[in-house]
Design a protein around this motif. Structure first.
Motif, PDB file in Angstrom:
ATOM      1  N   PRO A   1       7.948  10.885  -5.850  1.00 32.26           N
ATOM      2  CA  PRO A   1       8.148   9.872  -6.896  1.00 32.26           C
ATOM      3  C   PRO A   1       9.437   9.070  -6.701  1.00 32.26           C
ATOM      4  N   SER A   2      10.481   9.692  -6.138  1.00 31.59           N
ATOM      5  CA  SER A   2      11.770   9.002  -5.976  1.00 31.59           C
ATOM      6  C   SER A   2      11.686   7.818  -4.995  1.00 31.59           C
ATOM      7  N   ALA A   3      10.642   7.764  -4.172  1.00 32.88           N
ATOM      8  CA  ALA A   3      10.540   6.679  -3.178  1.00 32.88           C
ATOM      9  C   ALA A   3       9.596   5.556  -3.631  1.00 32.88           C
ATOM     10  N   LEU A   4       9.102   5.641  -4.878  1.00 28.49           N
ATOM     11  CA  LEU A   4       8.104   4.651  -5.314  1.00 28.49           C
ATOM     12  C   LEU A   4       8.642   3.220  -5.294  1.00 28.49           C
ATOM     13  N   ASP A   5       9.907   3.021  -5.690  1.00 26.08           N
ATOM     14  CA  ASP A   5      10.463   1.663  -5.690  1.00 26.08           C
ATOM     15  C   ASP A   5      10.525   1.108  -4.265  1.00 26.08           C
ATOM     16  N   ALA A   6      10.906   1.960  -3.341  1.00 26.49           N
ATOM     17  CA  ALA A   6      10.992   1.520  -1.939  1.00 26.49           C
ATOM     18  C   ALA A   6       9.608   1.147  -1.411  1.00 26.49           C
ATOM     19  N   VAL A   7       8.578   1.886  -1.824  1.00 26.01           N
ATOM     20  CA  VAL A   7       7.210   1.571  -1.372  1.00 26.01           C
ATOM     21  C   VAL A   7       6.769   0.225  -1.967  1.00 26.01           C
ATOM     22  N   ALA A   8       7.070   0.020  -3.249  1.00 32.37           N
ATOM     23  CA  ALA A   8       6.706  -1.263  -3.881  1.00 32.37           C
ATOM     24  C   ALA A   8       7.402  -2.404  -3.155  1.00 32.37           C
ATOM     25  N   ALA A   9       8.645  -2.208  -2.761  1.00 26.11           N
ATOM     26  CA  ALA A   9       9.406  -3.273  -2.095  1.00 26.11           C
ATOM     27  C   ALA A   9       8.824  -3.572  -0.717  1.00 26.11           C
ATOM     28  N   LEU A  10       8.455  -2.543   0.025  1.00 27.26           N
ATOM     29  CA  LEU A  10       7.941  -2.813   1.376  1.00 27.26           C
ATOM     30  C   LEU A  10       6.559  -3.464   1.330  1.00 27.26           C
ATOM     31  N   ALA A  11       5.833  -3.228   0.227  1.00 25.72           N
ATOM     32  CA  ALA A  11       4.468  -3.756   0.128  1.00 25.72           C
ATOM     33  C   ALA A  11       4.440  -5.189  -0.382  1.00 25.72           C
ATOM     34  N   SER A  12       5.526  -5.608  -1.026  1.00 30.50           N
ATOM     35  CA  SER A  12       5.524  -6.795  -1.898  1.00 30.50           C
ATOM     36  C   SER A  12       4.630  -7.951  -1.447  1.00 30.50           C
ATOM     37  N   ASP A  13       4.881  -8.585  -0.308  1.00 27.86           N
ATOM     38  CA  ASP A  13       4.104  -9.783   0.008  1.00 27.86           C
ATOM     39  C   ASP A  13       2.856  -9.491   0.837  1.00 27.86           C
ATOM     40  N   HIS A  14       2.509  -8.214   1.039  1.00 25.81           N
ATOM     41  CA  HIS A  14       1.298  -7.920   1.814  1.00 25.81           C
ATOM     42  C   HIS A  14       0.247  -7.153   1.032  1.00 25.81           C
ATOM     43  N   ALA A  15       0.553  -6.735  -0.175  1.00 24.37           N
ATOM     44  CA  ALA A  15      -0.451  -6.047  -0.992  1.00 24.37           C
ATOM     45  C   ALA A  15      -0.789  -6.940  -2.180  1.00 24.37           C
ATOM     46  N   LEU A  16      -2.094  -7.153  -2.395  1.00 21.66           N
ATOM     47  CA  LEU A  16      -2.519  -7.969  -3.538  1.00 21.66           C
ATOM     48  C   LEU A  16      -2.315  -7.178  -4.830  1.00 21.66           C
ATOM     49  N   GLU A  17      -2.377  -5.875  -4.676  1.00 23.29           N
ATOM     50  CA  GLU A  17      -2.292  -5.000  -5.837  1.00 23.29           C
ATOM     51  C   GLU A  17      -1.845  -3.633  -5.337  1.00 23.29           C
ATOM     52  N   THR A  18      -1.097  -2.906  -6.150  1.00 23.95           N
ATOM     53  CA  THR A  18      -0.786  -1.522  -5.782  1.00 23.95           C
ATOM     54  C   THR A  18      -1.246  -0.612  -6.910  1.00 23.95           C
TER      55      THR A  18
ATOM     56  N   ILE B   1      13.574   6.769   4.407  1.00 23.87           N
ATOM     57  CA  ILE B   1      12.735   6.864   3.199  1.00 23.87           C
ATOM     58  C   ILE B   1      11.529   7.762   3.508  1.00 23.87           C
ATOM     59  N   PRO B   2      11.288   8.779   2.679  1.00 21.51           N
ATOM     60  CA  PRO B   2      10.175   9.694   2.963  1.00 21.51           C
ATOM     61  C   PRO B   2       8.825   9.053   2.614  1.00 21.51           C
ATOM     62  N   VAL B   3       8.151   8.541   3.613  1.00 21.80           N
ATOM     63  CA  VAL B   3       6.846   7.882   3.437  1.00 21.80           C
ATOM     64  C   VAL B   3       5.975   8.148   4.660  1.00 21.80           C
ATOM     65  N   PHE B   4       4.656   8.233   4.429  1.00 26.48           N
ATOM     66  CA  PHE B   4       3.713   8.150   5.549  1.00 26.48           C
ATOM     67  C   PHE B   4       2.452   7.460   5.051  1.00 26.48           C
ATOM     68  N   PHE B   5       1.650   6.979   6.002  1.00 25.39           N
ATOM     69  CA  PHE B   5       0.457   6.216   5.614  1.00 25.39           C
ATOM     70  C   PHE B   5      -0.816   6.919   6.060  1.00 25.39           C
ATOM     71  N   THR B   6      -1.915   6.530   5.426  1.00 28.13           N
ATOM     72  CA  THR B   6      -3.239   6.850   5.944  1.00 28.13           C
ATOM     73  C   THR B   6      -4.175   5.703   5.560  1.00 28.13           C
ATOM     74  N   ILE B   7      -5.261   5.564   6.315  1.00 24.55           N
ATOM     75  CA  ILE B   7      -6.186   4.430   6.106  1.00 24.55           C
ATOM     76  C   ILE B   7      -7.612   4.950   6.257  1.00 24.55           C
ATOM     77  N   ASP B   8      -8.489   4.571   5.319  1.00 18.06           N
ATOM     78  CA  ASP B   8      -9.885   5.005   5.399  1.00 18.06           C
ATOM     79  C   ASP B   8     -10.746   3.907   6.021  1.00 18.06           C
ATOM     80  N   ALA B   9     -12.035   3.934   5.723  1.00 19.58           N
ATOM     81  CA  ALA B   9     -12.949   2.972   6.347  1.00 19.58           C
ATOM     82  C   ALA B   9     -12.847   1.624   5.625  1.00 19.58           C
ATOM     83  N   GLY B  10     -11.676   1.048   5.670  1.00 19.87           N
ATOM     84  CA  GLY B  10     -11.417  -0.226   5.017  1.00 19.87           C
ATOM     85  C   GLY B  10     -10.023  -0.680   5.387  1.00 19.87           C
TER      86      GLY B  10
END
Ligand code: PMV
Length: 323
Positions: free
Chosen positions: A291-308, A273-282
């Protein structure tokens, strides 16, 4: 009365360290993408008063925030040759308290609205220079799109400005902000940077690595090379945080969910799945993907993101026509 809007931006090659505190000059350049769906709208109006007024999302601002904004407005007044006070009303269409990058869009919109209300007609590079005085990352929200912030050489900061290197339409990517906590961050970016500069043995190696990252990121953006951009963005983010973690006491912005999400993004990538991350001062994790990978990102985030929050690329800061 003048109203401006500006978008937040996320750095793919990070800014972390200042070469001049007073002028807010960066110790190295940075490269970012403006987020079209994370917007600040700011109105500036001259008032008959001895003090500036500030409303954020409809509420009077805390004294410390008003002080920071008033100091910034003082710079605009000096430039415009006036002592006029301003009433500022600013609102974000994204949650401010979550520690998302509201200072970038906030100071960019403020620079534009306040300078226009005080009769100044500034060029984009002058606006970027002005916005930088409020917050380093705000300089990049003036040109928007894919923006390159120059470290600059001049002592007065006139060349420490951001320019757009590609428009938002250049590359149809999405940035998904995975919000991992509600609280405000413990250590502001200025304090975190300063502590890193003063006490981290990894600060100088970090700064020395930025020029090469910038070159690679620039060519990856030009060629729309997702893999190359992801490689340099994750390296820049991890090195920035490594330099901060090595400060005394260590500046650690991550929580457990941040770390878990880093692993999940890497696992998803290993699965094609074409994804990469970055993190700021938080503690939030920002995931870039087509855009084609958005569903996969939502799925991987599910129980660890309060909001996307999903955003497409955004453009430059701009004034709104009076209605
Ligand atoms: O603009 P500031 O002073 O809030 O600093 C921004 C620092 C980072 O978000 C961590 C990195 C960046 O380049 O935006």
């Amino acid at each position: 009365m003048k109203t401006a809007i500006a978008h937040s931006n996320i750095a793919l090659v990070k800014y972390w360290g200042k070469r001049d505190q007073r002028l807010n000059l960066p110790a190295a350049g940075s490269l970012s993408l403006a987020l079209g769906d994370l917007t600040t709208q700011t109105t500036a109006r001259v008032i008959e008063s001895d003090t500036d007024q500030l409303e954020l999302d409809g509420e009077p601002a805390k004294p410390a925030v008003l002080r920071r904004v008033s100091e910034f407005l003082e710079l605009v007044r000096q430039r415009a040759g006036t002592t006029a006070r301003l009433a500022i009303a600013s609102s974000n269409n994204f949650p401010t308290a979550a520690g998302l990058a509201s200072s970038a869009s906030g100071f960019a919109a403020l620079a534009l609205a306040a300078s226009a209300e005080l009769g100044l007609k500034l060029e984009p590079r002058e606006l970027s220079e002005l916005a930088r005085r409020g917050s380093g990352s705000a300089a990049r929200s003036i040109p928007g799109g894919w923006a390159l912030m120059h470290c600059g050489e001049s002592e007065d900061g006139r060349d420490a400005v951001a320019e757009q290197i590609a428009p938002p339409t250049h590359w149809d990517l999405r940035c998904v902000v995975l919000v991992t906590t509600r609280g405000e961050k413990a250590i502001g970016s200025t304090e975190g940077m300063n502590r890193t500069m003063k006490t981290s043995a990894f600060y100088q190696p970090w700064i020395d690595s930025v020029a090469n990252d910038l070159e690679r990121a620039r060519s990856a953006v030009a060629a729309r090379d997702f893999e190359k951009l992801g490689d340099v963005a994750e390296a820049s983010c991890l090195r920035m945080h490594a330099s901060a973690i090595a400060a005394r006491p260590g500046v650690l912005y991550w929580n457990g969910s941040t770390v878990e999400l880093i692993h999940r993004v890497r696992a998803a990538r290993a699965n094609g799945i074409p994804v990469f991350f970055t993190i700021d001062a938080g503690p939030h994790v920002k995931v870039f993907c087509p855009p084609s990978a958005l569903d996969a990102v939502a799925a991987l985030a599910s129980d660890h993101a309060l909001e996307t929050i999903v955003s497409a690329p955004g453009g430059a800061a701009r004034l709104m026509e009076a209605v």
